[in-house]
Each structure stands twice: as structure tokens, then as C-alpha cells.
Design an enzyme around this catalytic site. Structure first.
Site: not given
Length: 699
Positions: A237-239
Site C-alpha cells: 500500500s502507499d503509506c
């Protein structure tokens, strides 16, 4: 180690873990499991244009500048240097017991989103507006990073999947509505090609696309990525993006539900903390042990491919002395020279005589700026050469005056961090100079990722307009009033319109992007003729008068050179040289169902050795759908000596010469197909600006 063996060993190791232990390994800051001899591992590392955020490293030109090279070989070598330095730093981190963030070998790069709108602040991280160029250059970088050995030299990760290119301020809750045609014609091809090229990771985006959160997307992740493209690497996932599934997108109500939704759609790794709620999700029967195990096995396959569990780790003989070494700095300078695009050179004003004794003023906010060399997502070089520094080195006989003349944006008379109104100082330098180099542009404090700052020019890192801030336009126009011989050097991450007055008055205009630690010397070498400019625009440069579609509109209608309505200021693929090249004898050598082989002769008609960037475009029509004006389908970087002729061959994948229907299907066009070869695209403006037309052949 081959992937089959790595999968087998990963499966055996994961089988020894409890289900609770497996869940902990799905977090980016994976804790140690001492009883199994597993050390902690932090997956988060960055290397967009050099090893980032972990001390000294070679700082290469940023991705958009790499794109301007139109040279896969150069980009591939940049990737190789990145992983060489990364391994050297990793070796020492392990030796000193440092397993902290930004110390691992899993690089969350490249950013292969399509730069569809020049206002996007993160466009600097991409390879421009064209799917073919993005796919080709990002694959070259990935191959360089990952290497060709038995083990992964480092792991690359294509991001952000899929459909994010602004606005930054809305990304955590934004829904990008994209037609199936645009999705498969523009937004997905680079991802497809990097996956089939062997990238080991894919990162999901923050936003929703067509209603579903990208990090839990049943169509994009489960169907397209895993099923259609057979991707067996890891998805991250993006952060903190999984937290957005419940907190911003409101698709579900709890963190446990958000974690379960992402995991079920094959998001293996959480950059963030939401996967801590997998314990609750498991207890609530929202996820199964098998699903958790499958994700964990994919992650440990990567760790095995990196050689983490080998008795003698691969690449452990790479010494720390390679980090930003003399050889890497020399290559960095060459790369920076290749990225400079010359947009104007009135009456051959450039190159300047390096032995010139006249007075040169270097004026502008980027004259002495190190941050404008770096872009964003950067490491720290051991040496920086600003534009003023480079000009001093190369034009050592000249009288050099240097001053800012303006801040990037702020024009306050009583600005606390320095005198905000510097115009008179800039004009004083320019009015007493024979030649003024205007060093204009932006830096990462102005344009970038989801920033807090907003004014009449910037909104959360995105630009509101395609021109520069008012402070710099005022400076540039005033300098044109007091100095006849003006050269403009632009350093920023996107296209810029300098305005009618400056565009007309300037003798020469160079776009240097964010050119890396050696960027100032590269600019000076171009100005002096030690290097001939060969860069090409990876984006369209629009006039401020151009009616660009709304930023939040993800339709490709009216966007980029492929679908533009009206004429730009400077076209995609354009760039001038000090040499004069001509193209002839274009031939189709092979034409099968899936591939083409095309050759063309290129002649250097000048008296200098110079690099050329040959480009192949397809023009085709289809009665069933709208097709691009032109589609880039081949590039070749070639160096020709004075008077030399070389035959360049393009191997073309017919994937790029397909019509894309409304349902996203790629089909052979039912109309005429014409191929064009030249140093630019075959549009009328490029022909006018360059002074010659491309050569063509029909299929």
C-alpha cells in the site's frame, strides 16, 4: 536463486510461523522472529534518482529529467549505480546492526504514473506524459536496479497503481473516474510492461479509481494485476493508504474491515499501521489463515531473492567506497548533460566561447540553489555544482556576477527569512552584464507531494498555472528590459511558459529540470559547447492561454500530445541541437503479426560530434474509436561524428500500434497506418521549430 527455489524456501519458512507471527510480517516495519533466526526488516526505502534519505549517495537527475534523455541505456545504468550504492550502504548497515527505515533493499521506485497535467507537483517523479516512453525508461531503470544475477541486486516497485496524477490535496479521498478506454490506453500500459518485464513489487495509490480504493481494488489488483498479467510479486500500500479506506473513502467503517478488504484483494504489505488490526479481522472471520499465509509467502519470496538468508549474502563484496565515487560523479555529469533540452537558440547564439572575457550575470532564485538540483525523494551528494558554480568553472576568464533577484514565490518586503524583494539587485547585475543567465524555476519546497503550503500559485504542492510565479515573471521581464543578451535556464519538474515577452526576447532557452548534483556543471558545459544538447521534451509545454481541461478530470480528451486540442508552445519530443541531422532511406524490414522492424539512416551534417535522439511515431485511424494524433513507438539514442551516417533500427512491439476500444480491448486498426522517423514528432509545429520534416513510410 531462481524464483521457484525462492518460493519453495519462503513457503517452508512461513510454515514455521504461527498465524499471529505471519500477520506481523505484513507490516512494512516487520519485527524480528528470533526463534526462527529472522531479523527485523524495514521494507520502506526510496531511490527515485539515487539512494534516498539515508545519508550520502549519488544524486542523479530526477525521473522527469531522465525521461528527457530519451535514452534507455543511460537510465539503465543509473539503476545499476543505484543498486550498487544501495548494496554498499546495506552491507555496512548490516555490519553495524542498523535495520532501521531506509536501510533495506526494497526500493519503492519508479513512479510510473502518467504525467497527464502539467500542474501536478509530483510529475517530477515520473517519466512524462507518454505511455511508451514511461514503459521503456522505467523498465530500463528497473532492470538496472534489480540486476541480472542469480539474486535480486535490489528490488524495484512500480507505483502508484493505478490512476493518480493529482490533485495532491485531495488524494486521500479522491475518486478518479476513468473510462475503460483511457485506463487501458493510457494509465495501465506502463504498469503492464514493467510487470511483464519482471518488476518485483507494485504499490497501490491513495485514491479511489472508479469507486474502489486502489489498495483494495478488486478489478485492478485481483483481476488485472494478478489474473490477467499473472503478477506473482508483492503488492504494498502507499503509506497509510489502507487507513484511508475507512477514514477518508468511507468504504468500510473499521480498521479491521479496511485491513481485510485490502488483504483479500492481494495487498500483501501495509505501509502504515492498519494491518495491526488483522488480528481483529482474523478473529471476526473477515480473513482466513490461508489468505494471510499467501501474502506472507510472497513477501518472503522477495526476501529470499534478495539473499537475506544466505550464509554468504550476495553482493557483500561491494565496498562502501563506491558511494558517490569519482566514477559515479563523472557518469552523473554525463546523464545531466543528456537531460538538458534546448528549446530556443536564436541565430546560433549558443554555444558561447568558453574563453569569453565579457561580464556574465547569473540571476535568479536557482542561480545558487542546491535544492533545485535535488528535486524530491533525494539522498545527499558529497559534492553539488550549482548553475553559478558551473558557469564560474567553465567560463573562468569571464567576470561573473551572481545574485538571486527574486525568491521562488514570496514578494514580501519584510520577509523574515531574508530580503524578499530582491528585484533591484537582480537588475543591477543584469544591466551591467554583457550576457545574463536567468536561472529560474522551482524546488521541492514549492512543488511536490501533498504539501501544506498554498498561495495564488501553489495548492498543496500542485501548481495552479503553467507559468512561473509572479515574482519570477516580474524579474525575467525586467531583466529583458535592461540586458540584450539573455539566456534562460529553467529548473523545475514540469513544463513552463515564460510568457510572450521573455520567450521572444531570450536568445536561448534551456530546460534542465531537476538535474542532480552535477546539474550546474552540465548546464555550463551545454552553454560552452563542450556538450551538445540532446534532450527532448517528455511533456508538452502549454501556453498560459491554452485551455487545459480541469485538473480533476481524468479523461484524456484534450490532454498530452496524443489528444491535444489546439497548438502547444513547444511539443512533446522536441529539442534542439548544435548539430544538424537529416533522416533518409526509411524501410520496413520485417512485419509480423506482433512486431515490426524499421530502419532509417541518420546523417550528421555538421562539423561537430553530437548525440541525436531518433524517435519513431505511428499515426493510425480506426472507424470504431478515437485514436491518438501520433503514438511514440520507438526511440534510439545515437552519437554521430561530423559528417557520419548511421543506420538505426527500431524493433517495434505492435502493442503500441493498436486501437483501444471503449471496453479497453486492443485491436488492429482498420484504417491506414503510417510510421514517421525523426528527431521529433511529425506535427507541423515540430517541423517548423526544427526546420525539417520527419521521413515516413506506410505499412
Amino acid at each position: 536463486m531462481d524464483k521457484i527455489t525462492a518460493k519453495k524456501r519462503a513457503k517452508e519458512l512461513v510454515a514455521k510461523m504461527t498465524v499471529e507471527e505471519r500477520m506481523t510480517q505484513l507490516l512494512y516495519n516487520s519485527p524480528a522472529i528470533e526463534r526462527l533466526g529472522i531479523k527485523e526488516y524495514n521494507w520502506w526505502n526510496e531511490a527515485a534518482h539515487g539512494v534516498a534519505r539515508a545519508g550520502t549517495a549519488t544524486v542523479f537527475p530526477h525521473a522527469i529529467a531522465m525521461a528527457a534523455t530519451f535514452n534507455p541505456e543511460t537510465v539503465n545504468k543509473i539503476g545499476d549505480v543505484i543498486s550498487t550504492e544501495g548494496r554498499a550502504k546495506y552491507n555496512k548497515s548490516i555490519e553495524f546492526g542498523d535495520y532501521d527505515i531506509f536501510k533495506g533493499l526494497t526500493y519503492w521506485t519508479p513512479n510510473i504514473n502518467i504525467f497527464r497535467d502539467p500542474r501536478w507537483g509530483r510529475g517530477q517523479e515520473t517519466y512524462g506524459e507518454d505511455p511508451f516512453l514511461t514503459a521503456t525508461l522505467s523498465s530500463a531503470l528497473i532492470n538496472g536496479i534489480q540486476g541480472e544475477g542469480e539474486f535480486l541486486k535490489a528490488s524495484a516497485c512500480s507505483k502508484h497503481f493505478a490512476g493518480h496524477s493529482g490533485p495532491e490535496g485531495l488524494r486521500h479521498g479522491f475518486d478518479a473516474i476513468i473510462s475503460m478506454k483511457d485506463l487501458h490506453e493510457t494509465y495501465l500500459p506502463a504498469f503492464e510492461h514493467t510487470v511483464k518485464n519482471g518488476v518485483s513489487g507494485v504499490m497501490g495509490a491513495y485514491n479511489r479509481t472508479n469507486g474502489e480504493a486502489c489498495c483494495a481494488h478488486s478489478y485492478l489488483l485481483s483481476k488485472v494485476l494478478r489474473k490477467d498479467w499473472s503478477f506473482d510479486g508483492y503488492v504494498v500500500s502507499d503509506c497509510w493508504a489502507i487507513a484511508d479506506i475507512c477514514g477518508e473513502h468511507h468504504i468500510v467503517e473499521t480498521k479491521a474491515e479496511a485491513a481485510a478488504l485490502a488483504l483479500k484483494n492481494t495487498c500483501d504489505l501495509n505501509c502504515g499501521e492498519t494491518y495491526e488490526a488483522l488480528v481483529d479481522a482474523y478473529e471476526q472471520d473477515l480473513v482466513t489463515e490461508e489468505e494471510i499465509t499467501e501474502c506472507c509467502e510472497r513477501l518472503y519470496t522477495i526476501r529470499h531473492l534478495l539473499g537475506e538468508f544466505e550464509e554468504v549474502r550476495p553482493y557483500s563484496d561491494i565496498p562502501f567506497t563506491v558511494v558517490d565515487c569519482k566514477e559515479h560523479r563523472a557518469f552523473n555529469l554525463k546523464a545531466a548533460e543528456e537531460c538538458v533540452v534546448m528549446l530556443k537558440n536564436e541565430d546560433g547564439f549558443l554555444p558561447l566561447d568558453k574563453n569569453i572575457t565579457k561580464r556574465i550575470a547569473v540571476v535568479g532564485p536557482n542561480a545558487l540553489s542546491v535544492t533545485a538540483l535535488e528535486g524530491n525523494y533525494f539522498g545527499h551528494a558529497s559534492e553539488y555544482v550549482t548553475v553559478a558554480d558551473g558557469i564560474r568553472r567553465v567560463f573562468s576568464e569571464a567576470d561573473i556576477a551572481v545574485t538571486k533577484g527574486a525568491n521562488y514565490c514570496i514578494e514580501k518586503l519584510l520577509y523574515h527569512d531574508g530580503h524578499g524583494y530582491l528585484l533591484s539587485d537582480g537588475l543591477a547585475a543584469a544591466s551591467t552584464a554583457d550576457i545574463t543567465v536567468l536561472a529560474l524555476g522551482l524546488d521541492c519546497h514549492v512543488e511536490g507531494e501533498d504539501m501544506a503550503y498554498e498561495d495564488d500559485f501553489i495548492m498543496k504542492g500542485d501548481r495552479r498555472y503553467v507559468n512561473l510565479p509572479k515574482t519570477q515573471i516580474k524579474l525575467a521581464e525586467a531583466v529583458c528590459d535592461v540586458c540584450e543578451n539573455v539566456i534562460v535556464v529553467i529548473m523545475c519538474g514540469s513544463a513552463v511558459d515564460l510568457g510572450e515577452k521573455v520567450n521572444k526576447h531570450a536568445k536561448a532557452i534551456l530546460h534542465a529540470w531537476y538535474p542532480g548534483a552535477q546539474g550546474g556543471l552540465a548546464v555550463a558545459n551545454i552553454l560552452s559547447g563542450k556538450a551538445s544538447p540532446s534532450g527532448r521534451l517528455p511533456v508538452t509545454v502549454y501556453s498560459t492561454k491554452h485551455d487545459i481541461p480541469e485538473f480533476e478530470d481524468y479523461s484524456m480528451k484534450g490532454r498530452t500530445y496524443r489528444f491535444i486540442e489546439g497548438e502547444p508552445l513547444f511539443p512533446f519530443g522536441f529539442g534542439l541541437s548544435y548539430a544538424d541531422f537529416s533522416y533518409s532511406s526509411m524501410k520496413v524490414l520485417e512485419n509480423s503479426d506482433d512486431t515490426l522492424k524499421v530502419s532509417v539512416d541518420i546523417t550528421n551534417n555538421s562539423d561537430i560530434t553530437a548525440g541525436e535522439r531518433a524517435q519513431l511515431y505511428a499515426e493510425f485511424t480506426d472507424s470504431r474509436t478515437v485514436t491518438p494524433h501520433f503514438q511514440l513507438c520507438g526511440i534510439s539514442a545515437v552519437i554521430l561524428e561530423a559528417g557520419e551516417t548511421k543506420t538505426v533500427t527500431f524493433d517495434v512491439d505492435k502493442y503500441w500500434i493498436k486501437a483501444v476500444l471503449e471496453d479497453g480491448a486492443r485491436v488492429n486498426p482498420d484504417g491506414k497506418v503510417t510510421l514517421y522517423a525523426g528527431g521529433h514528432q511529425p506535427d507541423s509545429l515540430s517541423n517548423t521549430l526544427s526546420g525539417y520534416e520527419c521521413t515516413a513510410v506506410e505499412l
